[in-house]
Design a protein around this motif. Structure first.
Motif, PDB file in Angstrom:
ATOM      1  N   HIS A 123      51.126  33.684  30.686  1.00 30.42           N
ATOM      2  CA  HIS A 123      51.066  34.653  29.597  1.00 30.42           C
ATOM      3  C   HIS A 123      52.427  34.833  28.938  1.00 30.42           C
ATOM      4  N   TRP A 124      53.469  35.106  29.734  1.00 27.36           N
ATOM      5  CA  TRP A 124      54.776  35.407  29.159  1.00 27.36           C
ATOM      6  C   TRP A 124      55.482  34.164  28.640  1.00 27.36           C
ATOM      7  N   VAL A 128      54.000  33.783  25.224  1.00 22.84           N
ATOM      8  CA  VAL A 128      54.525  34.829  24.336  1.00 22.84           C
ATOM      9  C   VAL A 128      55.926  34.461  23.839  1.00 22.84           C
ATOM     10  N   HIS A 149      41.178  39.440  22.473  1.00 21.93           N
ATOM     11  CA  HIS A 149      41.703  38.424  23.392  1.00 21.93           C
ATOM     12  C   HIS A 149      41.143  37.042  23.071  1.00 21.93           C
ATOM     13  N   VAL A 207      48.638  39.740  17.658  1.00 14.99           N
ATOM     14  CA  VAL A 207      49.627  40.088  18.685  1.00 14.99           C
ATOM     15  C   VAL A 207      50.068  41.538  18.532  1.00 14.99           C
ATOM     16  N   ALA A 208      50.280  41.966  17.292  1.00 18.16           N
ATOM     17  CA  ALA A 208      50.688  43.348  17.053  1.00 18.16           C
ATOM     18  C   ALA A 208      49.606  44.329  17.516  1.00 18.16           C
ATOM     19  N   HIS A 263      47.289  43.722  19.779  1.00 16.48           N
ATOM     20  CA  HIS A 263      47.207  43.593  21.232  1.00 16.48           C
ATOM     21  C   HIS A 263      48.330  44.386  21.911  1.00 16.48           C
ATOM     22  N   ALA A 264      49.559  44.214  21.430  1.00 17.57           N
ATOM     23  CA  ALA A 264      50.693  44.926  22.017  1.00 17.57           C
ATOM     24  C   ALA A 264      50.587  46.427  21.762  1.00 17.57           C
ATOM     25  N   ALA A 316      48.168  47.925  24.170  1.00 14.56           N
ATOM     26  CA  ALA A 316      48.731  47.998  25.524  1.00 14.56           C
ATOM     27  C   ALA A 316      49.691  49.183  25.655  1.00 14.56           C
ATOM     28  N   PHE A 317      50.546  49.382  24.656  1.00 15.71           N
ATOM     29  CA  PHE A 317      51.483  50.513  24.705  1.00 15.71           C
ATOM     30  C   PHE A 317      50.754  51.848  24.558  1.00 15.71           C
ATOM     31  N   HIS A 343      49.470  52.644  27.876  1.00 12.21           N
ATOM     32  CA  HIS A 343      50.554  52.970  28.798  1.00 12.21           C
ATOM     33  C   HIS A 343      51.151  54.350  28.512  1.00 12.21           C
ATOM     34  N   LEU A 351      48.952  47.888  30.806  1.00 15.30           N
ATOM     35  CA  LEU A 351      50.199  47.154  30.567  1.00 15.30           C
ATOM     36  C   LEU A 351      50.870  46.739  31.863  1.00 15.30           C
TER      37      LEU A 351
END
Length: 200
Positions: A18-19, A22, A93, A156-157, A159-160, A163-164, A167, A175
């Motif tokens: 994953h990372w 990214v 996803h 991506v924006a 998705h992120a 996640a935030f 969190h 996250l």
């Protein structure tokens, strides 16, 4: 930390894949937006070849991710997440996976249809051409590659951001269970690790 995914968290292989993807996509995007301004020096062609080589690397990693997901399964959705959010997350996803595959394929197709000499993957061997030189395919592949990039950025924006949001406001493990070296503290029911449609 286990290699394989468990019912409540992602394993080390899923996290690494994953990372890596990214970071590579971020770097490829930055280079892709700026390399057209480079002067036509040997460095210019080196940057283009490196961009293509790392694009093929992303394609390879994404194929590995798909097969690893099918083999290792996925963590269950958190019980606190509403069903409608789960469905949106699953669709997002799937779209991320699709665009992360389409981007390098369209770039490879564009390079093939342009009639340029085959590029050497990291200077090791020539990559095969997907098609013969063709201006119609070249323009189509360029369109897909250019607009696919902005589509991928938007995904991506989203998705992120989701996640935030989970969190910071919902305080769940969405996250943290994907962060490197972190153990998620999610409260999940003791069901078996069924393969949902969630992807890393």
């Amino acid at each position: 930390m286990t290699l394989k995914n468990t019912p409540d968290r992602w394993g080390s292989i899923s996290k690494t894949l994953h990372w890596l993807v990214v970071v590579l996509i971020l770097c490829l995007g930055i280079v892709g937006l700026t390399m057209g301004e480079l002067p036509k020096t040997p460095k210019y062609f080196w940057v283009y070849t490196a961009h293509k080589s790392f694009g093929i690397t992303v394609l390879t990693l994404m194929i590995v991710r798909v097969f690893w997901r099918l083999y290792a399964g996925t963590p269950r959705d958190l019980p606190t997440t509403p069903r409608w959010q789960e469905r949106i997350a699953h669709l997002t996803h799937l779209a991320l996976y699709a665009m992360a595959l389409i981007m390098p394929i369209s770039g490879w197709l564009y390079d093939s249809a342009s009639g340029l000499r085959p590029f050497k993957l990291f200077g090791l061997f020539n990559m095969p051409k997907l098609v013969q030189p063709d201006q119609a395919i070249r323009h189509f592949a360029h369109f897909v590659h250019e607009w696919g990039f902005w589509t991928l950025i938007a995904l991506v924006a989203a998705h992120a951001g989701a996640a935030f949001y989970h969190h910071l406001f919902l305080h769940d493990a969405t996250l943290t269970r994907m962060l490197p070296g972190r153990r998620a503290h999610a409260s999940v029911p003791p069901a078996s690790n069924k393969d949902s449609h969630h992807v890393a």
